[in-house]
Design an enzyme around this catalytic site. Structure first.
Site, mmCIF file in Angstrom:
data_model
loop_
_atom_site.group_PDB
_atom_site.id
_atom_site.type_symbol
_atom_site.label_atom_id
_atom_site.label_comp_id
_atom_site.label_asym_id
_atom_site.label_seq_id
_atom_site.Cartn_x
_atom_site.Cartn_y
_atom_site.Cartn_z
ATOM 1 N N GLY A 13 0.441 -0.911 -0.115
ATOM 2 C CA GLY A 13 0.231 0.324 0.324
ATOM 3 C C GLY A 13 0.943 1.301 -0.061
ATOM 4 O O GLY A 13 0.433 2.347 0.246
ATOM 5 N N TYR A 148 -15.309 -2.839 7.712
ATOM 6 C CA TYR A 148 -14.283 -2.617 8.040
ATOM 7 C C TYR A 148 -13.575 -2.932 9.059
ATOM 8 O O TYR A 148 -12.821 -3.552 9.443
ATOM 9 C CB TYR A 148 -13.688 -0.921 7.359
ATOM 10 N N ILE A 178 -6.094 10.505 9.917
ATOM 11 C CA ILE A 178 -4.906 10.482 9.160
ATOM 12 C C ILE A 178 -4.951 12.044 8.581
ATOM 13 O O ILE A 178 -6.231 11.716 7.753
ATOM 14 C CB ILE A 178 -4.155 9.473 9.102
#
Ligand code: SER
Length: 322
Positions: A13, A148, A178
């Site tokens: 990622g 999730y 974030i």
């Protein structure tokens, strides 16, 4: 430095929101050639591509991970590739498949190749409506309502199992939302906090997809990177929690963020039109108790709402000027 006493890292990622910045920091710390950026769908930025090795890695395919691990003699993996909460609610099957299969593949490859360490981010999404929302403790109820969050709870348990059963040194933190200015996040519920900055600077207007009074825990990217590296650099004897540490930095409502941005951009207008993501945000904590991380490995964030906002506006303004 010889290969024996430095880390050989793979970041999955690596083209994502966290990966694109963490990879660069890891390259600065451990040497550019020792940190392989693994990407899948998004093309790497020029900076990421030029500063060290880049490889195509499909984390749902164990062979694809293994090929890169062998070629570069990888001993440490930062496994960041994942489907986030909002996309996960639109396609729960995809979220389960990508998030669980990839973590299982990474842990298996790490076990088989006797790796020295794995970092895997969990999230505040492990918490649900029956968790105490204010100052959510380290040890508490984990009954999320999203796919999730479900993959993050299952993932925490899987990491803990690999540590207990196979002695694999897996470490993890539960990240809040974030905020960053390098690569925009994709498919998360906390993405509004990032979008608000971009739109405030570009258009002086933003339509926020959660209510003005929605409070969530947030963290600025430099602290997010610091958490990962500090945790991975800590002596193993200090790491008592394998099923992920609470880490916090600051909490604020969408309205408070807009007001803070307005201190720098006085004519910024923010409207609120909640969509399906409101329900996800409402199921998460408003603040996190991270005293365990502070005590066990000296977690200590640097930024608050005011200093983060100042830095974000400065960086994004420069970015859009060029
Ligand atoms: N930022 C993530 C999301 O909103 C939470 O971990 O999905």
């Amino acid at each position: 430095m010889s290969k024996k006493n430095t880390k050989r890292i793979l970041v999955t990622g690596a083209t994502g929101q966290i990966g694109s910045e963490l990879t660069i920091e890891l390259r600065n710390t451990y040497g550019c050639d020792n940190v392989v950026a693994g990407g899948h769908k998004r093309a790497p930025s020029e900076k990421l591509f030029q500063s060290g090795p880049f490889e195509f890695v499909d984390v749902t395919d164990k062979q694809s991970i293994e090929t890169v691990v062998k070629e570069y003699e990888i001993d440490t993996i930062y496994h960041l590739a994942a489907i986030l909460s909002a996309t996960g609610e639109q396609d729960p099957q995809l979220a389960w498949s990508v998030n669980m299969n990839s973590l299982y593949n990474i842990l298996e490859v790490a076990r088989e190749h006797k790796m020295t360490g794995v970092f895997w981010p969990s999230s505040i999404a492990v918490f649900g409506p029956s968790t105490p929302r204010l100052n959510t403790p380290q040890e508490t109820v984990l009954t999320p309502r999203t796919m999730y969050g479900t993959t993050k709870v299952a993932g925490e348990l899987l990491c803990n199992y690999y540590f207990l059963r196979f002695g694999l040194d897996v470490r993890s933190v539960r990240y809040p939302g974030i905020i960053s200015n390098e690569t925009p996040p994709v498919g998360g519920t906390t993405d509004y906090a990032v979008e608000m900055f971009y739109e405030a600077i570009r258009k002086k207007r933003y339509t926020c997809f959660v209510r003005e009074d929605t409070v969530l825990p947030m963290m600025y990217m430099p602290d997010c990177i610091k958490a990962a590296i500090d945790l991975m650099e800590s002596d193993a004897s200090r790491i008592k929690h394998r099923a992920s540490y609470n880490v916090a930095s600051t909490s604020f409502s969408a309205g408070e963020l807009a007001a803070e941005i307005r201190k720098h951009i006085p004519d910024f207008v923010c409207e609120y039109k909640p969509d399906f993501r409101q329900k996800i945000a409402d199921s998460w904590p408003t603040s996190i108790d991270d005293t365990v991380a502070r005590k066990e490995w000296n977690w200590n964030p640097t930024y608050d709402l005011a200093s983060m906002t100042r830095d974000m506006i400065e960086k994004l303004t420069k970015k859009f000027e060029t």
